[in-house]
Design a protein around this motif. Sequence first.
Motif, PDB file in Angstrom:
ATOM      1  N   VAL A  26      -7.667   8.251   1.722  1.00  9.57           N
ATOM      2  CA  VAL A  26      -7.762   9.711   1.838  1.00  9.57           C
ATOM      3  C   VAL A  26      -6.569  10.260   2.608  1.00  9.57           C
ATOM      4  CG1 VAL A  26      -9.121  11.620   2.726  1.00  9.57           C
ATOM      5  CG2 VAL A  26     -10.265   9.649   1.724  1.00  9.57           C
ATOM      6  N   PHE A  27      -6.204   9.558   3.653  1.00  7.47           N
ATOM      7  CA  PHE A  27      -5.071  10.014   4.454  1.00  7.47           C
ATOM      8  C   PHE A  27      -3.806  10.117   3.603  1.00  7.47           C
ATOM      9  CE2 PHE A  27      -1.409   9.235   7.163  1.00  7.47           C
ATOM     10  CZ  PHE A  27      -1.586  10.207   8.126  1.00  7.47           C
ATOM     11  N   LEU A  28      -3.523   9.026   2.868  1.00  7.37           N
ATOM     12  CA  LEU A  28      -2.293   9.015   2.066  1.00  7.37           C
ATOM     13  C   LEU A  28      -2.290  10.119   1.022  1.00  7.37           C
ATOM     14  CD1 LEU A  28      -1.756   5.203   1.587  1.00  7.37           C
ATOM     15  CD2 LEU A  28      -0.380   6.791   2.905  1.00  7.37           C
ATOM     16  N   SER A  29      -3.449  10.375   0.434  1.00 11.08           N
ATOM     17  CA  SER A  29      -3.504  11.425  -0.577  1.00 11.08           C
ATOM     18  C   SER A  29      -3.333  12.797   0.048  1.00 11.08           C
ATOM     19  CB  SER A  29      -4.834  11.367  -1.324  1.00 11.08           C
ATOM     20  OG  SER A  29      -4.935  10.155  -2.010  1.00 11.08           O
ATOM     21  N   SER A  30      -3.969  13.010   1.204  1.00 12.88           N
ATOM     22  CA  SER A  30      -3.859  14.327   1.841  1.00 12.88           C
ATOM     23  C   SER A  30      -2.427  14.615   2.257  1.00 12.88           C
ATOM     24  CB  SER A  30      -4.749  14.415   3.085  1.00 12.88           C
ATOM     25  OG  SER A  30      -6.017  13.920   2.835  1.00 12.88           O
ATOM     26  N   VAL A  31      -1.759  13.576   2.737  1.00  7.43           N
ATOM     27  CA  VAL A  31      -0.398  13.769   3.239  1.00  7.43           C
ATOM     28  C   VAL A  31       0.516  14.339   2.164  1.00  7.43           C
ATOM     29  CG1 VAL A  31       1.669  12.479   3.891  1.00  7.43           C
ATOM     30  CG2 VAL A  31      -0.454  12.117   5.121  1.00  7.43           C
ATOM     31  N   LYS A  32       0.324  13.891   0.913  1.00  9.59           N
ATOM     32  CA  LYS A  32       1.265  14.344  -0.114  1.00  9.59           C
ATOM     33  C   LYS A  32       0.696  15.454  -0.988  1.00  9.59           C
ATOM     34  CE  LYS A  32      -0.124  10.627  -3.086  1.00  9.59           C
ATOM     35  NZ  LYS A  32       0.135   9.425  -3.790  1.00  9.59           N
ATOM     36  N   GLU A  33      -0.492  15.931  -0.665  1.00  5.38           N
ATOM     37  CA  GLU A  33      -1.146  16.937  -1.495  1.00  5.38           C
ATOM     38  C   GLU A  33      -0.360  18.243  -1.493  1.00  5.38           C
ATOM     39  OE1 GLU A  33      -3.431  18.789  -4.002  1.00  5.38           O
ATOM     40  OE2 GLU A  33      -2.847  19.733  -2.132  1.00  5.38           O
ATOM     41  N   LEU A  34      -0.271  18.882  -2.678  1.00  6.54           N
ATOM     42  CA  LEU A  34       0.449  20.153  -2.744  1.00  6.54           C
ATOM     43  C   LEU A  34      -0.401  21.410  -3.017  1.00  6.54           C
ATOM     44  CD1 LEU A  34       3.915  19.437  -4.363  1.00  6.54           C
ATOM     45  CD2 LEU A  34       3.428  20.191  -2.055  1.00  6.54           C
ATOM     46  N   ALA A  59       3.438   4.815   6.798  1.00  3.67           N
ATOM     47  CA  ALA A  59       3.492   3.390   7.119  1.00  3.67           C
ATOM     48  C   ALA A  59       2.880   3.148   8.490  1.00  3.67           C
ATOM     49  CB  ALA A  59       4.933   2.898   7.081  1.00  3.67           C
ATOM     50  N   CYS A  60       3.213   4.009   9.442  1.00  5.65           N
ATOM     51  CA  CYS A  60       2.668   3.839  10.793  1.00  5.65           C
ATOM     52  C   CYS A  60       1.148   3.933  10.756  1.00  5.65           C
ATOM     53  CB  CYS A  60       3.213   4.922  11.731  1.00  5.65           C
ATOM     54  SG  CYS A  60       4.971   4.778  11.987  1.00  5.65           S
ATOM     55  N   PHE A  61       0.648   4.915  10.017  1.00  6.83           N
ATOM     56  CA  PHE A  61      -0.795   5.116   9.975  1.00  6.83           C
ATOM     57  C   PHE A  61      -1.502   3.924   9.332  1.00  6.83           C
ATOM     58  CE2 PHE A  61      -4.753   6.842   8.306  1.00  6.83           C
ATOM     59  CZ  PHE A  61      -5.223   7.549   9.391  1.00  6.83           C
ATOM     60  N   ILE A  62      -0.967   3.474   8.201  1.00  7.89           N
ATOM     61  CA  ILE A  62      -1.576   2.330   7.517  1.00  7.89           C
ATOM     62  C   ILE A  62      -1.479   1.098   8.395  1.00  7.89           C
ATOM     63  CG2 ILE A  62      -1.549   0.912   5.438  1.00  7.89           C
ATOM     64  CD1 ILE A  62      -2.129   3.698   4.791  1.00  7.89           C
ATOM     65  N   THR A  84       0.827  -1.208   0.000  1.00 10.36           N
ATOM     66  CA  THR A  84       0.000   0.000   0.000  1.00 10.36           C
ATOM     67  C   THR A  84       0.861   1.258   0.000  1.00 10.36           C
ATOM     68  OG1 THR A  84      -1.579  -1.227   1.317  1.00 10.36           O
ATOM     69  CG2 THR A  84      -1.928   1.125   1.174  1.00 10.36           C
ATOM     70  N   LEU A  85       2.061   1.118   0.563  1.00 10.51           N
ATOM     71  CA  LEU A  85       2.890   2.301   0.814  1.00 10.51           C
ATOM     72  C   LEU A  85       3.321   3.130  -0.400  1.00 10.51           C
ATOM     73  CD1 LEU A  85       5.175   1.503   3.822  1.00 10.51           C
ATOM     74  CD2 LEU A  85       3.404   3.231   3.599  1.00 10.51           C
ATOM     75  N   PRO A  86       3.422   2.535  -1.597  1.00 15.90           N
ATOM     76  CA  PRO A  86       3.780   3.395  -2.723  1.00 15.90           C
ATOM     77  C   PRO A  86       2.868   4.626  -2.822  1.00 15.90           C
ATOM     78  CG  PRO A  86       3.918   1.136  -3.398  1.00 15.90           C
ATOM     79  CD  PRO A  86       3.404   1.120  -1.987  1.00 15.90           C
ATOM     80  N   LEU A  87       1.647   4.507  -2.302  1.00 10.40           N
ATOM     81  CA  LEU A  87       0.751   5.663  -2.322  1.00 10.40           C
ATOM     82  C   LEU A  87       1.289   6.807  -1.474  1.00 10.40           C
ATOM     83  CD1 LEU A  87      -2.952   4.501  -2.064  1.00 10.40           C
ATOM     84  CD2 LEU A  87      -1.733   5.431  -4.008  1.00 10.40           C
TER      85      LEU A  87
END
Lengths: 521, 350
Positions: A459-467, A509-512, A97-100
């Motif tokens: 959603v979390f993963l996307s928000s984290v890297k959103e610019l 990774a921790c969150f997932i 999952t982490l590549p996201l």
Amino acid sequence: MVRTAGRPLPWHFILPALLALAGVLLPMVYLLLRALQADPQTLQEIVFRERNLRLLGNTLALMLGVLLVCTLLALPLAWLTTRSNLRGKRFLSLLLTLPLAVPGYVGAFALLGATGPGGLLETLLHLNWPRPQGYWGALGVLTLFIYPYLFLNLRAALLGLDPSLEEAARSLGYRGIAVVLKVVLPQLRPALYAGWLLIGLHVLGDFGVVSLMRFETFSYAIYIQYSASFDRVYAAWLSLMLIVLTLSLLWLEARALLGLNLSRVGQGSARRQTQTPLGRWTPLAYGFAAIPIAGALVIPLATVGYWTVGIVAQQTGLSDLLDALWNTLQASAPAALVATSLALPLAYLGVRYPSRLSRALERTAYLGYAVPPLAFALALIFFSLRGLPFLYQTLGLLIMAYALYFMAEAIGPIRSALYQASPRLEEAARGLGYRPAQAFMRATFPLLRRGLLSSMALVFLSSVKELPLTFLLAPVGYDTLATRIWSYTSEAVYAQAAPYALIIVVFSACFIGLLLTQERR
Amino acid sequence: MKRFPLALLAALVIGAVQAQSLTIYASRGEGLVQPIIKQFEKDTGIQVKLRFGPDAEILAALQEEGSRSPADLFWANSSGSLEAATKAGLLLKLPPELLSRPSEFVPSSGLWVPVSVRFRVLAYNPSKIKPSELPASVMDLPQIAKLKGRIGWTPTYSSFQDFITAMRALKGEAATKAWLLAMKAAGAKAYANNPAMLDAMRAGEIDVGLSNHYYIQRLLAGIQEGEYEGKEEDQVKTPTSSNPAAKANVATYYFSKGDVGSLALVTGAAVLKTSKQPALAEKFLNYLLEAKSQQFTVDQVREYPVVSGIKLPASLLPFTEVVGRSPKLDFSKLTDLDGTLKLLREVGLL
């Protein structure tokens, strides 16, 4: 499925659904307002030209390619991590999952840095891997970083699949592959469609990866219009054209889902799934899983780490790092929660009250995702300053923006889970005297657990890297991990970007990991 | 979630006690901006609220915010975005004392000040190409047979587009178009940005690339800071380094003096009309032009200063030589970005 068409839609779902839609439709209104300012002559020159058509063709070709390869990758991986007897399936799922969590442009740049003569792979392993570029480069790199959308959707669906169906098929004389084709795959259709839709939309909107691969797509034209011309009017036209493309994707998906009939009709709860022993195929399975892990995690992160080698004065202060980490968390975690809460009523209406209206409602949620994020952010600036000026540049607005924008990612897993949760249970609860909202909470909600968790993760993963949304809507002086990475990489100061890039992945990774442990219960 | 309201409260309290605070929108990388701002806060006691993002994003946000914008200053990464802000009527006229501080490159509009200078140069791979094989003028670059298919450029990058605007002003529309087509015919490869192009050079995709000078400087990781003689506490711990794998094979080639290939471009800053405290904002602009800030820009960013008397590292050209390198050209002619984009569209590069 029990035919529920014609029943009045329950208000306790309608209200939040309408609220979510209003949020998503605002950017459309904004784009239309801007588009109306255009002058026909310039429009001809910038928007309606043959080159844009060619770019559109490139985009479609890329999208189809990525969809195909993502499916070939994600489907077996989802099956292996849910239904096989591989060891460490949960950990493997985490890694897959982490590549996201890797921002696409960072990943793409790192992969470029790793390949070719003098790249990391050659320096360390004497492996002269060709540099990814052009159509195939874009296809490969995009696949590596977005296949998890499909993987997560499929995984949630496979976990929710009732094994008694497969047993029934076996008892009817089907075996092996035939069971998969006749029973499992059809059950996975909602998850496949949801994943494909996200991947399709993602490819339509991607600029960072394709530009580094020197492959020109339609979003390239939009980006150039905003960034090179500092223009908002013709960029709005191009964005609207992209949205038309999205609409046709949504229409296709809606047609495909029409009359889908998947919930269990049997009584009682689903039984535990059996695990297929892999036997001598085990090494091959691990090898297959290693491909995306190496390509999307190990090599890019090693490259980023390698950039820090030999740097004498490492200036990254721990307090800066923690600050950015905390900022990232306090916007992304609530956004994951809000987006999932907004997506739930939309998905529920779409699945349980199938009608033109409810389907349209659900589909519209994807429209927000189809708007280029820069335009989405501009729309929120435009409306918040005019309507709710006290909200402007607050954390609240940023969370709202993330939630509305990424709501589309949350719908898929919830919808798949809803298709698999029998409406009978809820009806029974109501028969026992619960009010509709209570009945939903008692009977259906617990069955949606996995779907909800997957949604939150996405959603979390996307928000984290959103610019773009972060740049424009965050409170002044608010740095996230992603904005820091951008800041350093844009100035070509990779060594200082590296700790942030590593932290973003570890943190995600921790969150997932946390979410995956919740899955067990 | 707990800290934010607290921080807000703290900001309100501080704001009440000491009303002086500035809101700056910056489109330069944060690492290049933040140290100067921290020093400014320390030196003046003025609080700075910083928002940063790419040029286009900041500019679009400013325009959407309109008269409601909370920003006092726009600190931009390119003169192009400052000119766009000028066109949109966002900027406040600056006082002549401020405008007279930089030794050159001040726009005739008087609406913004230059803060640093960068040059267009040719990056080349010294293990493949000898400088003697390269032409004196960038105009002849597509004619070098050895470079066919080996040239990189960045048509979407703002500095490249400014360079084309200058070429149109100096050589005319027809010659610029011919050059662009010749470059295309010579198989020039388009990259998304300069770092990607230089990485492609490392990997042997190309042998030369039209770049801004400081990207090469940073790649060469100027850790050899022997020339620097500033006081210890002033010395910035530089090494903004980079991909060490890419270190080896890149060098800077300067086209001849006055050639359009040696064009100077500036970054700059401006006071916004929405500012309620223009005097305070001007104070910040003055600060950017002070020796301390300029020295930081040189050491950390590897750009050239706009005021004299700044010590340059050995890898940069001397300041006096630098000022004379760029072709003489009316700076206000560099604003026709639309015409350049139109031309780039016409030849199929955008």
